[in-house]
Design a protein around this motif. Structure first.
Motif, PDB file in Angstrom:
ATOM      1  N   ALA A  22       0.931  -1.275   0.056  1.00 26.06           N
ATOM      2  CA  ALA A  22       0.021   0.180   0.169  1.00 26.06           C
ATOM      3  C   ALA A  22       0.918   1.283   0.039  1.00 26.06           C
ATOM      4  CB  ALA A  22      -1.015   0.139   1.146  1.00 26.06           C
ATOM      5  N   SER A  23       0.412   2.145  -0.464  1.00 24.23           N
ATOM      6  CA  SER A  23       1.042   3.740  -0.385  1.00 24.23           C
ATOM      7  C   SER A  23       1.558   4.083   0.927  1.00 24.23           C
ATOM      8  CB  SER A  23      -0.007   4.863  -1.206  1.00 24.23           C
ATOM      9  OG  SER A  23       0.794   5.197  -2.294  1.00 24.23           O
ATOM     10  N   PHE A  24       2.492   4.406   1.040  1.00 22.42           N
ATOM     11  CA  PHE A  24       3.281   5.257   2.216  1.00 22.42           C
ATOM     12  C   PHE A  24       3.519   3.841   3.243  1.00 22.42           C
ATOM     13  CE2 PHE A  24      -0.220   8.108   1.091  1.00 22.42           C
ATOM     14  CZ  PHE A  24       0.539   9.186   0.652  1.00 22.42           C
ATOM     15  N   ARG A  25       2.755   2.942   3.375  1.00 23.40           N
ATOM     16  CA  ARG A  25       3.134   1.605   4.307  1.00 23.40           C
ATOM     17  C   ARG A  25       4.283   0.766   3.554  1.00 23.40           C
ATOM     18  NH1 ARG A  25      -1.664  -1.655   5.048  1.00 23.40           N
ATOM     19  NH2 ARG A  25      -0.417  -2.992   3.470  1.00 23.40           N
ATOM     20  N   GLY A  26       3.899   0.684   2.393  1.00 22.70           N
ATOM     21  CA  GLY A  26       4.760  -0.336   1.665  1.00 22.70           C
ATOM     22  C   GLY A  26       4.427  -1.861   1.664  1.00 22.70           C
ATOM     23  N   GLY A  41      10.074   0.697   2.104  1.00 23.73           N
ATOM     24  CA  GLY A  41      10.087   2.045   1.490  1.00 23.73           C
ATOM     25  C   GLY A  41      11.410   2.386   0.797  1.00 23.73           C
ATOM     26  N   PHE A  42      11.383   3.775   0.196  1.00 26.16           N
ATOM     27  CA  PHE A  42      12.724   4.003  -0.390  1.00 26.16           C
ATOM     28  C   PHE A  42      12.762   5.566  -0.245  1.00 26.16           C
ATOM     29  CE2 PHE A  42       9.773   3.479  -3.597  1.00 26.16           C
ATOM     30  CZ  PHE A  42       9.608   4.686  -4.086  1.00 26.16           C
ATOM     31  N   GLN A  43      14.111   6.190  -0.440  1.00 28.47           N
ATOM     32  CA  GLN A  43      14.110   7.484  -0.549  1.00 28.47           C
ATOM     33  C   GLN A  43      15.364   7.873  -1.265  1.00 28.47           C
ATOM     34  OE1 GLN A  43      14.599   9.439   3.487  1.00 28.47           O
ATOM     35  NE2 GLN A  43      15.251   7.494   4.348  1.00 28.47           N
ATOM     36  N   TYR A  44      15.265   9.015  -2.163  1.00 30.00           N
ATOM     37  CA  TYR A  44      16.520   9.500  -2.812  1.00 30.00           C
ATOM     38  C   TYR A  44      16.704  10.716  -2.000  1.00 30.00           C
ATOM     39  CZ  TYR A  44      14.796   6.954  -6.953  1.00 30.00           C
ATOM     40  OH  TYR A  44      14.718   5.956  -8.072  1.00 30.00           O
ATOM     41  N   TYR A  45      18.323  10.832  -2.052  1.00 35.21           N
ATOM     42  CA  TYR A  45      18.579  12.070  -1.189  1.00 35.21           C
ATOM     43  C   TYR A  45      20.033  12.515  -1.607  1.00 35.21           C
ATOM     44  CZ  TYR A  45      21.150   8.045   1.190  1.00 35.21           C
ATOM     45  OH  TYR A  45      21.790   6.944   1.474  1.00 35.21           O
ATOM     46  N   GLU A  46      20.550  13.615  -1.179  1.00 39.21           N
ATOM     47  CA  GLU A  46      21.719  14.067  -1.335  1.00 39.21           C
ATOM     48  C   GLU A  46      22.833  13.449  -0.715  1.00 39.21           C
ATOM     49  OE1 GLU A  46      23.285  18.652  -0.925  1.00 39.21           O
ATOM     50  OE2 GLU A  46      22.318  18.436  -3.036  1.00 39.21           O
ATOM     51  N   LYS A  47      24.010  13.122  -1.118  1.00 39.12           N
ATOM     52  CA  LYS A  47      25.002  12.433  -0.249  1.00 39.12           C
ATOM     53  C   LYS A  47      25.139  13.365   1.117  1.00 39.12           C
ATOM     54  CE  LYS A  47      29.555  10.506  -0.590  1.00 39.12           C
ATOM     55  NZ  LYS A  47      30.799  10.057  -1.618  1.00 39.12           N
ATOM     56  N   PHE A  54      13.138  12.716  -2.619  1.00 44.09           N
ATOM     57  CA  PHE A  54      11.944  11.942  -2.934  1.00 44.09           C
ATOM     58  C   PHE A  54      11.743  10.834  -1.583  1.00 44.09           C
ATOM     59  CE2 PHE A  54       8.968   8.767  -4.261  1.00 44.09           C
ATOM     60  CZ  PHE A  54       7.966   9.528  -4.767  1.00 44.09           C
ATOM     61  N   SER A  55      10.665  10.839  -0.898  1.00 40.24           N
ATOM     62  CA  SER A  55      10.490   9.572  -0.162  1.00 40.24           C
ATOM     63  C   SER A  55       9.078   8.961  -0.086  1.00 40.24           C
ATOM     64  CB  SER A  55      10.802  10.344   1.126  1.00 40.24           C
ATOM     65  OG  SER A  55      10.417   9.413   2.301  1.00 40.24           O
ATOM     66  N   SER A  56       9.175   7.699  -0.339  1.00 41.42           N
ATOM     67  CA  SER A  56       7.849   7.109  -0.258  1.00 41.42           C
ATOM     68  C   SER A  56       6.943   7.250   0.734  1.00 41.42           C
ATOM     69  CB  SER A  56       8.141   5.407  -0.633  1.00 41.42           C
ATOM     70  OG  SER A  56       8.815   4.885   0.331  1.00 41.42           O
ATOM     71  N   PHE A 113      17.143   1.947   0.061  1.00 41.45           N
ATOM     72  CA  PHE A 113      15.907   1.156  -0.325  1.00 41.45           C
ATOM     73  C   PHE A 113      15.737   0.095   0.945  1.00 41.45           C
ATOM     74  CE2 PHE A 113      14.782  -2.849  -2.990  1.00 41.45           C
ATOM     75  CZ  PHE A 113      13.417  -2.768  -3.038  1.00 41.45           C
ATOM     76  N   THR A 114      14.788   0.329   1.584  1.00 40.87           N
ATOM     77  CA  THR A 114      14.320  -0.574   2.693  1.00 40.87           C
ATOM     78  C   THR A 114      13.311  -1.542   2.036  1.00 40.87           C
ATOM     79  OG1 THR A 114      14.145   1.387   4.263  1.00 40.87           O
ATOM     80  CG2 THR A 114      12.965  -0.617   4.735  1.00 40.87           C
ATOM     81  N   VAL A 115      13.817  -2.876   2.220  1.00 38.55           N
ATOM     82  CA  VAL A 115      13.273  -4.010   1.513  1.00 38.55           C
ATOM     83  C   VAL A 115      12.021  -4.443   2.663  1.00 38.55           C
ATOM     84  CG1 VAL A 115      13.523  -6.194   0.909  1.00 38.55           C
ATOM     85  CG2 VAL A 115      15.157  -4.883   0.398  1.00 38.55           C
ATOM     86  N   GLY A 116      12.354  -4.364   3.924  1.00 42.72           N
ATOM     87  CA  GLY A 116      11.196  -4.832   4.826  1.00 42.72           C
ATOM     88  C   GLY A 116      11.695  -4.518   6.192  1.00 42.72           C
ATOM     89  N   ARG A 117      10.597  -4.168   6.985  1.00 42.69           N
ATOM     90  CA  ARG A 117      11.054  -3.994   8.374  1.00 42.69           C
ATOM     91  C   ARG A 117      10.305  -5.129   9.221  1.00 42.69           C
ATOM     92  NH1 ARG A 117      10.029   1.282   6.665  1.00 42.69           N
ATOM     93  NH2 ARG A 117       7.823   1.160   6.847  1.00 42.69           N
ATOM     94  N   LEU A 118      11.292  -6.034   9.956  1.00 46.03           N
ATOM     95  CA  LEU A 118      10.601  -7.178  10.488  1.00 46.03           C
ATOM     96  C   LEU A 118      10.218  -6.985  11.994  1.00 46.03           C
ATOM     97  CD1 LEU A 118      11.671  -8.059   7.738  1.00 46.03           C
ATOM     98  CD2 LEU A 118      12.144 -10.322   8.850  1.00 46.03           C
TER      99      LEU A 118
END
Length: 695
Positions: A22-26, A41-47, A54-56, A113-118
């Motif tokens: 789902a959106s926002f949750r992933g 989720g995932f996010q793009y950022y400056e070094k 951008f952040s999901s 890139f967060t594949v999953g939070r367990l």
């Protein structure tokens, strides 16, 4: 632990696997009813994390269910720099996935890139394999002082979590990192118990694409009792037996003055209320709260009911003030007004307690009044909102002494906006019943409908694109167009006809977040739209309420200041009529009330500011005290899944725990820092919502 997790399943059966995105949750994967993977989720950022692109977590993604059962997730940023896809294909025992993240910016960016939070308690009695590395004990969490590097458990292409109830095996085409997020201060980990799997600091050069492939295999284990021993027991009837008793609920919010006396009022035979007739719902609420909290029913054979008498008297207290006198002969309540009686009855519900098989109210004198007169909560609607919020009102919001509720209710099946219904839409009859419930207990209902920006709801199902500022990125309504004005006029007239609100909230925050390439357009749209919306509020006889951020320059507030120049901020302020309720939202995690200086700015400009905080305890403390100092209202905002239901409350528990903190600080005006409070707000919310004394 296993029994508590899957005890609902038959011995020997295997709990089912359910996977969703789902959106926002992933990504979410459940074994039975337990969300083992609770998000991604995932996010793009400056070094160096100096800037986010951008952040999901904050921008929606497009989720499509394909005919073969797969789930396709598409991402596109408004500026075109971020694009990507994820596709999840179900298998007999899990899923396979491929994710692509494209970067079209003119300089390098970084990807996390967060594949999953367990959910770590699921694995507390298990072990972990990261490639060849094995960790046999997962019970011990790192200390809160542990750094990111200290928390990294390893990196490999294969990760296997072993638990008594399931094995989760994940294989990747690249080395994935595993981090222990327990006791971690990062936003995603606060108040939660999680393991994190993913890729961080992934370099993306201009016009490049990063791709990841992985498979998740979940093997549930049949539930079997660990012991087949039979124990012969003898049942005994004990009239006054209770399970382990818990400490009493605190008097909450903290009263201004409490003077205990010796003795008590015996309430075992129940209660007789002598109160103003139009407060009869309070007597019903009191009885229900007492019987639910203590699993108690009155026993008329034990004597006469305890008498509670309430009258309105001038006590020279602020509105909502009251005085309680309780002794062995009964309870007398004097209220500065009827609201004062209402709040006294709610305090009385916390005074009552079981003792020696009886229900008693200790002999006490309490004098109290609110430090902040306008005390509200902000929530969404949804198909389950009537039942969910109905319980929340009875168990949490009433006892917290809130008096306003801002319901974000654009996602209701309004006649004026047919065709935009989704799975999140609430029926109007349900909303009417819910509002009636709020009003019966003294809450003012304030409808919030996003009437300019954040209008994805308005463009659902590809409707109304002709009156979007940017039809390719439908986010902001173009109120310069006559059809847009007509639709919103009819919508707000419908709201007024069906609900007769005294105040209406038009939203108006972040109107240029998406689909804007011209900063000056935001000001032109604002100066056209605000007078039009104010005209709507006048025509329906309601006060206008709006968010503050578009009218603030960063020099005027600690955060949430989205006017890029002081000139733009001044031009936007100019068209807002004096007396407007300005919901001044600031979420900085700072307990110092002095930093929230924009409240004074609004007050000096002739507006009615309502400080609006989020779930961060220090933010609530600082902003609530600033509201009291500046004679403002306070609104506790909630952004839990953008739909009101119990699942979203449990998922964002800290946002609902915040209700109790906000209620206490705004009513009592206490100066304690959050960590100095004499109760745990999370535990108290659990007890109010779910906890019961078990006979």
């Amino acid at each position: 632990m296993l029994a508590s997790l899957i005890g609902a399943y038959v011995v020997g059966s295997v709990p089912p696997i359910n996977i969703d995105y789902a959106s926002f949750r992933g990504l979410q994967a459940k074994v039975g009813d337990v969300a083992v993977i609770e998000g991604s989720g995932f996010q793009y950022y400056e070094k160096g994390w100096t800037r986010g692109y951008f952040s999901s977590s904050w921008k929606p993604v497009e989720v499509t269910k394909l005919s073969d059962g797969s789930t396709l997730v598409r991402t596109n940023s408004d500026d075109g720099n971020v694009a990507g896809t994820q596709i999840f294909r179900p298998t007999a025992d899990g899923l396979t996935a491929r994710a692509e993240f494209r970067w079209r910016g003119d300089k390098p960016a970084m990807l996390e890139f967060t594949v999953g939070r367990l959910w770590s308690p699921f694995f507390a009695d298990g072990s972990l394999e990261i490639g060849a590395y094995k960790l046999s004990n997962l019970k011990r969490a790192p200390s809160s002082r542990s750094s990111f590097e200290d928390r990294l458990l390893g990196s490999a292409r294969s990760v296997i979590f072993h638990a008594p109830s399931a094995t989760i095996e994940m294989t990747f085409n690249k080395n994935v990192s595993v981090l222990d997020g327990r006791n971690y201060s990062a936003e995603w980990a606060k108040g939660k118990e999680l393991f994190w799997l993913g890729f961080t600091d992934q370099l993306l050069t201009p016009q490049s694409t990063a791709s990841y492939e992985y498979a998740v295999k979940i093997t549930p284990q049949p539930y079997q009792p660990s012991d087949d021993t039979s124990i012969e027991t003898e049942q005994l009837s004990i009239n006054e037996a209770f399970g382990p008793d818990r400490k009493p609920l605190p008097l909450f919010p903290k009263p201004k003055s409490v003077s205990p006396h010796s003795g008590y009022l015996d309430c075992t035979a129940g209660f007789e209320f002598k109160i103003p007739e139009n407060l009869s719902a309070e007597a019903d609420w009191f009885q229900n709260f007492i019987t639910r909290t203590y699993i108690w029913q009155p026993n008329r054979a034990q004597g006469s009911p305890a008498t509670i008498t309430a009258k309105v008297r001038n006590l020279n207290l602020p509105p909502g003030g009251y005085k309680i006198e309780s002794n062995a002969s009964g309870v007398t309540i004097l209220g500065q007004d009827e609201d004062g009686i209402r709040y006294a009855i709610r305090t009385l519900a916390l005074l009552a307690k079981p003792q020696g098989g009886r229900l008693i109210i200790p002999s006490t004198t309490i004098t109290d009044y609110p430090s902040c007169r306008w005390r509200g909560v902000h929530m969404f609607v949804g198909p389950q909102a009537k039942d969910f919020q109905g319980k929340l009102i009875n168990r949490v919001l009433a006892i917290s002494k809130f008096n306003k509720v801002v319901l974000q209710c654009e996602r209701t099946n309004w006649t004026a906006t047919r065709g935009i219904e989704t799975s999140m839409t609430m029926s109007k009859p349900d909303l009417q019943q819910l509002v009636g419930h709020y009003r019966s207990l003294g809450f003012e209902f304030i409808p919030l409908i996003q009437s300019l920006g954040h209008a994805e709801w308005f463009f659902a199902n590809n409707q109304n694109l002709d009156i979007a500022i940017n039809p390719k990125v439908p986010y902001t309504i173009d109120l310069r167009k006559e059809r847009a004005k007509s639709v919103l006029t009819n919508l707000w007239k419908e709201v007024a006809t069906d609900f007769q609100p005294k105040t209406v909230h038009f939203d108006l925050d972040e109107i240029h977040n998406r689909g804007f390439s011209d900063e000056f357009l935001a000001t032109r749209l604002w100066t056209t739209s605000v007078p039009f919306l104010h005209g709507i509020s006048q025509s329906i006889g309601a006060k206008m309420m709006i968010w503050s951020d578009m009218m603030l320059h960063p020099s005027e507030a600690p955060d949430a200041a989205h006017a890029k120049t002081l000139e733009a901020a001044a031009e936007r302020k100019r068209v807002v009529p004096k007396g407007t309720l300005i919901a001044d939202w600031h979420y900085k995690d700072d307990p110092n009330p002095e930093i929230y200086r924009s409240l004074r700015l609004w007050r000096n400009a002739g507006m009615n500011p309502v400080a609006s905080g989020w779930f961060r305890p220090n933010n609530i403390r600082g902003l609530a005290l600033a509201a009291i100092e500046n004679n403002c209202g306070y609104l506790q905002t909630t952004w839990a899944g953008y739909e009101s239901n119990e699942a979203n409350m449990v998922r964002a528990w800290e946002q609902f725990t915040a209700y109790l903190l906000a209620a206490d600080y705004t009513w009592s005006g206490r100066k304690d820092l959050p960590e100095q409070l004499d109760y745990d707000a999370g535990e108290m919310l659990q007890r109010l919502t779910y906890g019961e004394r078990q006979p």
